[in-house]
Design a protein around this motif. Structure first.
Motif, mmCIF file in Angstrom:
data_model
loop_
_atom_site.group_PDB
_atom_site.id
_atom_site.type_symbol
_atom_site.label_atom_id
_atom_site.label_comp_id
_atom_site.label_asym_id
_atom_site.label_seq_id
_atom_site.Cartn_x
_atom_site.Cartn_y
_atom_site.Cartn_z
ATOM 1 N N SER A 76 0.891 -1.209 -0.012
ATOM 2 C CA SER A 76 0.037 -0.051 -0.108
ATOM 3 C C SER A 76 0.719 1.273 0.087
ATOM 4 C CB SER A 76 -0.864 -0.044 1.307
ATOM 5 O OG SER A 76 -1.633 1.060 1.294
ATOM 6 N N ARG A 78 0.313 5.019 0.739
ATOM 7 C CA ARG A 78 -0.568 5.793 1.253
ATOM 8 C C ARG A 78 -0.090 7.223 1.661
ATOM 9 N NH1 ARG A 78 -3.419 2.839 6.160
ATOM 10 N NH2 ARG A 78 -4.139 1.401 4.564
ATOM 11 N N GLU A 124 -4.639 6.656 -1.350
ATOM 12 C CA GLU A 124 -4.298 5.394 -1.263
ATOM 13 C C GLU A 124 -4.339 4.624 -2.758
ATOM 14 O OE1 GLU A 124 -4.617 1.662 1.885
ATOM 15 O OE2 GLU A 124 -6.191 3.357 1.959
#
Length: 179
Positions: A76, A78, A124
Motif C-alpha cells: 500500500s 498511502r 491510497e
C-alpha cells in the motif's frame, strides 16, 4: 535483486547505472526494494517508529507499507495530506475529491474527520503482491502512485483556490523539509 533504472520514469535528476539485470519471473517486493527505488528516484525517506517506510514532503508524507501474510500480502502506498480543512468545508471538499476519484485511477482519496472537527485527506493505492509481481510492474506502479500523490496536492490547491496559502511552487522533493 536490483531495479533496472531504465524502467523508472524520470522523476527527478539522473538515474544510476543498473547493478545487474532484472530478475526473471515474479518477485515478492519488500521494504528494501522500495528503499532502493526511492534512492534511485533521489527521494529522501525514513522508517517511522512502527517500521513503515515514509517519504516526507512539505505538505504531506507518503508511506510505503506491507500488510497481510502469504498470498494475501498487500503493498500500500498511502499519502497523508497535512493541510487541515474545517468541518464546514467538508461538503465542498467531498465534491472535489469525488471528482478526482471519478477522473483518475490513483490515488483514491478520502477524508478523515478528527475529534476536534479538523478534516484531512488521505490518498491510497494498493497492489496484491502475495503471489508475486513482475519487477517492472511493481516499479512503474509505485513511481506512478508517488507522482499522482504529488499531482493530487497540486490539483487540490488549484481546485480550492489555495494557491495564496502555498509558499513556493509546490515542487518540493522529500527532504526539502525536515521530517
Amino acid at each position: 535483486m536490483s531495479i533496472d533504472p531504465s524502467s523508472i520514469p524520470n522523476f527527478g535528476g539522473g538515474q544510476p547505472e543498473p547493478e545487474s539485470g532484472p530478475p526473471a519471473g515474479p518477485i515478492i517486493p519488500d521494504q528494501d526494494l522500495v528503499k532502493q527505488l526511492l534512492d534511485q528516484m533521489e527521494l529522501k525517506h525514513v522508517v517511522d517508529d512502527e517500521g513503515d517506510l515514509a517519504a516526507p514532503w512539505e505538505q504531506f508524507r507518503t508511506y510505503f507499507m506491507f500488510r497481510g501474510e502469504d498470498e494475501q500480502q498487500i503493498f500500500s502506498v498511502r499519502t497523508f495530506y497535512d493541510r487541515e480543512h474545517s468541518i464546514d468545508d467538508k461538503p465542498r471538499l467531498l465534491e472535489v475529491i469525488d471528482e478526482w476519484n471519478a477522473r483518475t485511477l490513483w490515488p483514491k482519496v478520502y477524508s478523515h474527520t478528527h475529534d476536534d472537527g479538523g478534516v484531512r485527506l488521505i490518498g491510497e493505492a494498493q497492489m496484491l503482491i502475495g503471489t508475486g509481481v513482475s519487477l517492472e510492474h511493481f516499479v512503474s506502479s509505485t513511481v506512478s502512485w508517488v507522482q499522482a500523490s504529488v499531482q493530487f496536492d497540486k490539483w487540490l490547491i488549484e481546485q480550492l483556490g489555495l494557491a495564496a496559502e502555498v509558499d513556493g511552487d509546490g515542487d518540493e522533493k522529500p527532504g526539502d523539509d525536515e521530517a
